[in-house]
Design a protein around this motif. Sequence first.
Motif, PDB file in Angstrom:
ATOM      1  N   LEU A 183       0.839  -1.198   0.000  1.00 24.31           N
ATOM      2  CA  LEU A 183       0.000   0.000   0.000  1.00 24.31           C
ATOM      3  C   LEU A 183       0.874   1.248   0.000  1.00 24.31           C
ATOM      4  O   LEU A 183       1.960   1.247   0.606  1.00 24.31           O
ATOM      5  CB  LEU A 183      -0.880   0.025   1.253  1.00 24.31           C
ATOM      6  N   PRO A 184       0.421   2.327  -0.637  1.00 25.64           N
ATOM      7  CA  PRO A 184       1.166   3.584  -0.523  1.00 25.64           C
ATOM      8  C   PRO A 184       1.080   4.092   0.912  1.00 25.64           C
ATOM      9  O   PRO A 184       0.060   3.894   1.593  1.00 25.64           O
ATOM     10  CB  PRO A 184       0.430   4.516  -1.496  1.00 25.64           C
ATOM     11  N   LEU A 185       2.128   4.694   1.397  1.00 23.35           N
ATOM     12  CA  LEU A 185       2.128   5.222   2.750  1.00 23.35           C
ATOM     13  C   LEU A 185       1.260   6.468   2.818  1.00 23.35           C
ATOM     14  O   LEU A 185       1.342   7.350   1.952  1.00 23.35           O
ATOM     15  CB  LEU A 185       3.554   5.550   3.184  1.00 23.35           C
ATOM     16  N   GLU A 186       0.443   6.532   3.853  1.00 21.82           N
ATOM     17  CA  GLU A 186      -0.420   7.706   4.016  1.00 21.82           C
ATOM     18  C   GLU A 186       0.431   8.961   4.200  1.00 21.82           C
ATOM     19  O   GLU A 186       0.111  10.022   3.663  1.00 21.82           O
ATOM     20  CB  GLU A 186      -1.329   7.506   5.226  1.00 21.82           C
ATOM     21  N   LYS A 187       1.533   8.819   4.937  1.00 23.64           N
ATOM     22  CA  LYS A 187       2.491   9.906   5.108  1.00 23.64           C
ATOM     23  C   LYS A 187       3.649   9.642   4.144  1.00 23.64           C
ATOM     24  O   LYS A 187       4.443   8.734   4.364  1.00 23.64           O
ATOM     25  CB  LYS A 187       2.996   9.937   6.547  1.00 23.64           C
ATOM     26  N   PRO A 188       3.758  10.391   3.030  1.00 21.19           N
ATOM     27  CA  PRO A 188       4.764  10.112   2.003  1.00 21.19           C
ATOM     28  C   PRO A 188       6.180  10.036   2.563  1.00 21.19           C
ATOM     29  O   PRO A 188       6.555  10.776   3.474  1.00 21.19           O
ATOM     30  CB  PRO A 188       4.621  11.294   1.039  1.00 21.19           C
ATOM     31  N   PHE A 189       6.964   9.115   2.026  1.00 20.00           N
ATOM     32  CA  PHE A 189       8.328   8.882   2.489  1.00 20.00           C
ATOM     33  C   PHE A 189       9.199   8.592   1.265  1.00 20.00           C
ATOM     34  O   PHE A 189       9.010   7.585   0.598  1.00 20.00           O
ATOM     35  CB  PHE A 189       8.329   7.703   3.471  1.00 20.00           C
ATOM     36  N   LYS A 190      10.144   9.506   0.967  1.00 18.48           N
ATOM     37  CA  LYS A 190      11.005   9.361  -0.195  1.00 18.48           C
ATOM     38  C   LYS A 190      12.460   9.645   0.194  1.00 18.48           C
ATOM     39  O   LYS A 190      12.712  10.449   1.088  1.00 18.48           O
ATOM     40  CB  LYS A 190      10.578  10.316  -1.317  1.00 18.48           C
ATOM     41  N   LEU A 191      13.389   8.996  -0.505  1.00 22.96           N
ATOM     42  CA  LEU A 191      14.811   9.209  -0.273  1.00 22.96           C
ATOM     43  C   LEU A 191      15.546   9.341  -1.598  1.00 22.96           C
ATOM     44  O   LEU A 191      15.226   8.651  -2.567  1.00 22.96           O
ATOM     45  CB  LEU A 191      15.424   8.049   0.533  1.00 22.96           C
ATOM     46  N   GLN A 192      16.540  10.219  -1.620  1.00 23.18           N
ATOM     47  CA  GLN A 192      17.348  10.457  -2.816  1.00 23.18           C
ATOM     48  C   GLN A 192      18.478   9.425  -2.911  1.00 23.18           C
ATOM     49  O   GLN A 192      19.257   9.260  -1.981  1.00 23.18           O
ATOM     50  CB  GLN A 192      17.951  11.851  -2.782  1.00 23.18           C
ATOM     51  N   VAL A 193      18.552   8.719  -4.027  1.00 19.69           N
ATOM     52  CA  VAL A 193      19.631   7.760  -4.285  1.00 19.69           C
ATOM     53  C   VAL A 193      20.703   8.452  -5.115  1.00 19.69           C
ATOM     54  O   VAL A 193      20.397   9.173  -6.067  1.00 19.69           O
ATOM     55  CB  VAL A 193      19.116   6.532  -5.055  1.00 19.69           C
ATOM     56  N   CYS A 194      21.968   8.242  -4.761  1.00 23.06           N
ATOM     57  CA  CYS A 194      23.028   8.897  -5.519  1.00 23.06           C
ATOM     58  C   CYS A 194      24.309   8.074  -5.522  1.00 23.06           C
ATOM     59  O   CYS A 194      24.500   7.180  -4.699  1.00 23.06           O
ATOM     60  CB  CYS A 194      23.320  10.290  -4.950  1.00 23.06           C
ATOM     61  N   PHE A 195      25.160   8.360  -6.488  1.00 21.68           N
ATOM     62  CA  PHE A 195      26.537   7.907  -6.468  1.00 21.68           C
ATOM     63  C   PHE A 195      27.326   8.967  -5.706  1.00 21.68           C
ATOM     64  O   PHE A 195      27.128  10.173  -5.911  1.00 21.68           O
ATOM     65  CB  PHE A 195      27.114   7.806  -7.882  1.00 21.68           C
ATOM     66  N   ALA A 196      28.236   8.560  -4.836  1.00 25.59           N
ATOM     67  CA  ALA A 196      29.128   9.497  -4.144  1.00 25.59           C
ATOM     68  C   ALA A 196      30.559   9.030  -4.350  1.00 25.59           C
ATOM     69  O   ALA A 196      30.834   7.829  -4.381  1.00 25.59           O
ATOM     70  CB  ALA A 196      28.801   9.559  -2.659  1.00 25.59           C
ATOM     71  N   TYR A 197      31.470   9.988  -4.521  1.00 26.94           N
ATOM     72  CA  TYR A 197      32.873   9.645  -4.755  1.00 26.94           C
ATOM     73  C   TYR A 197      33.742  10.810  -4.321  1.00 26.94           C
ATOM     74  O   TYR A 197      33.286  11.960  -4.235  1.00 26.94           O
ATOM     75  CB  TYR A 197      33.119   9.310  -6.229  1.00 26.94           C
ATOM     76  N   LYS A 198      34.992  10.499  -4.009  1.00 26.71           N
ATOM     77  CA  LYS A 198      35.894  11.534  -3.528  1.00 26.71           C
ATOM     78  C   LYS A 198      36.257  12.517  -4.620  1.00 26.71           C
ATOM     79  O   LYS A 198      36.408  12.143  -5.788  1.00 26.71           O
ATOM     80  CB  LYS A 198      37.175  10.902  -2.973  1.00 26.71           C
ATOM     81  N   LYS A 199      36.424  13.772  -4.235  1.00 25.53           N
ATOM     82  CA  LYS A 199      36.890  14.784  -5.166  1.00 25.53           C
ATOM     83  C   LYS A 199      38.339  14.482  -5.554  1.00 25.53           C
ATOM     84  O   LYS A 199      39.104  13.925  -4.780  1.00 25.53           O
ATOM     85  CB  LYS A 199      36.803  16.172  -4.537  1.00 25.53           C
ATOM     86  N   ASN A 200      38.694  14.836  -6.780  1.00 24.63           N
ATOM     87  CA  ASN A 200      40.060  14.642  -7.286  1.00 24.63           C
ATOM     88  C   ASN A 200      40.483  13.172  -7.275  1.00 24.63           C
ATOM     89  O   ASN A 200      41.655  12.852  -7.087  1.00 24.63           O
ATOM     90  CB  ASN A 200      41.069  15.465  -6.466  1.00 24.63           C
ATOM     91  N   ASN A 201      39.525  12.280  -7.465  1.00 21.75           N
ATOM     92  CA  ASN A 201      39.839  10.856  -7.513  1.00 21.75           C
ATOM     93  C   ASN A 201      40.654  10.545  -8.765  1.00 21.75           C
ATOM     94  O   ASN A 201      40.395  11.067  -9.841  1.00 21.75           O
ATOM     95  CB  ASN A 201      38.543  10.040  -7.526  1.00 21.75           C
ATOM     96  N   SER A 202      41.663   9.682  -8.599  1.00 21.69           N
ATOM     97  CA  SER A 202      42.536   9.349  -9.725  1.00 21.69           C
ATOM     98  C   SER A 202      41.805   8.559 -10.805  1.00 21.69           C
ATOM     99  O   SER A 202      42.301   8.431 -11.920  1.00 21.69           O
ATOM    100  CB  SER A 202      43.752   8.551  -9.234  1.00 21.69           C
TER     101      SER A 202
END
Length: 299
Positions: free
Chosen positions: A260-279
């Motif tokens: 069932l859909p939640l009566e109180k909406p619940f969402k989360l952002q999915v992302c790739f994360a990586y270090k700055k200046n990665n080789s």
Amino acid sequence: MKELPTIQELQSFITYNKTGSFTLAAQTMNITQSAFSAQMKKLERLVGVKLISRSTRGSRLTPEGELFLPEAELVLNTLERAIQSIRLASKVERPVLNIGVLRSLGDIRLNGYVSHFFKNHPEFSVSIYDMEEEELLLDLRENRIDIALLYLPNNKDMSLYESNALREDEFVYYAPRLIDKVQIASLKNMQQYPLLMYPPKYFMYRTIKSYVGNGQQNLHIRGSRLSNPYTMIDYCDKNESGCIVARQILDALNIKDGYLPLEKPFKLQVCFAYKKNNSKTETMNTFMDYVHQESPAKL
């Protein structure tokens, strides 16, 4: 030309910052403590300022050392990136990516993307690791993984990282044996029946606890807490229990009902994360761009 610090001296300085100890840093660098200490003294002489404050109570970076640290890391990252680029261009080295996936995110779709990616880029090697948030961020910081796939944390310092948004997950109440009884997935109704949870150290435990608010104290939690959404789904298939799970995971498993859909909406952002200046920036971008282009609507 003025003498410059050696690569080993910079590596030793960075290692000291990670360990916070001359003894541990020397062991990590596989040299004696006296040799390590001599390296740090020489580095300070070449830089012209005191980088590490020493006392009978221990040692720590000076304010000047704190300023010098990111510059030293940038020098080494730039050199590593240059070496890898020329090795890849000369086909001396196969591009390798190590990707950590948040365990409670449970993204089996990534396996499909990796499979398709490898067919189109057979020169690449990709390894996937299943981790929880603390381990994931630690391995990312220590360069044991190149990319983390996770829900964007709201209580962590992410200033060292770049993020690449993939999608927004919408959570639902999955309880195929309780749907007729619950009917509406309100917090009050869900708490009338067993609701599965993650172990307390997990990102999703804290997140769901925050979602349900003060009602957390009244949740019915029976048996062991489960470590990933797939075991929760399987448990709910066989027992009169419910769980809060991303609808996108149910779609990936071809589950069309039982939630069932939640009566109180619940969402989360999915992302790739990586270090700055990665080789491995070029290699990582090739993979992430492919994932976006392969099936952006289904992410």
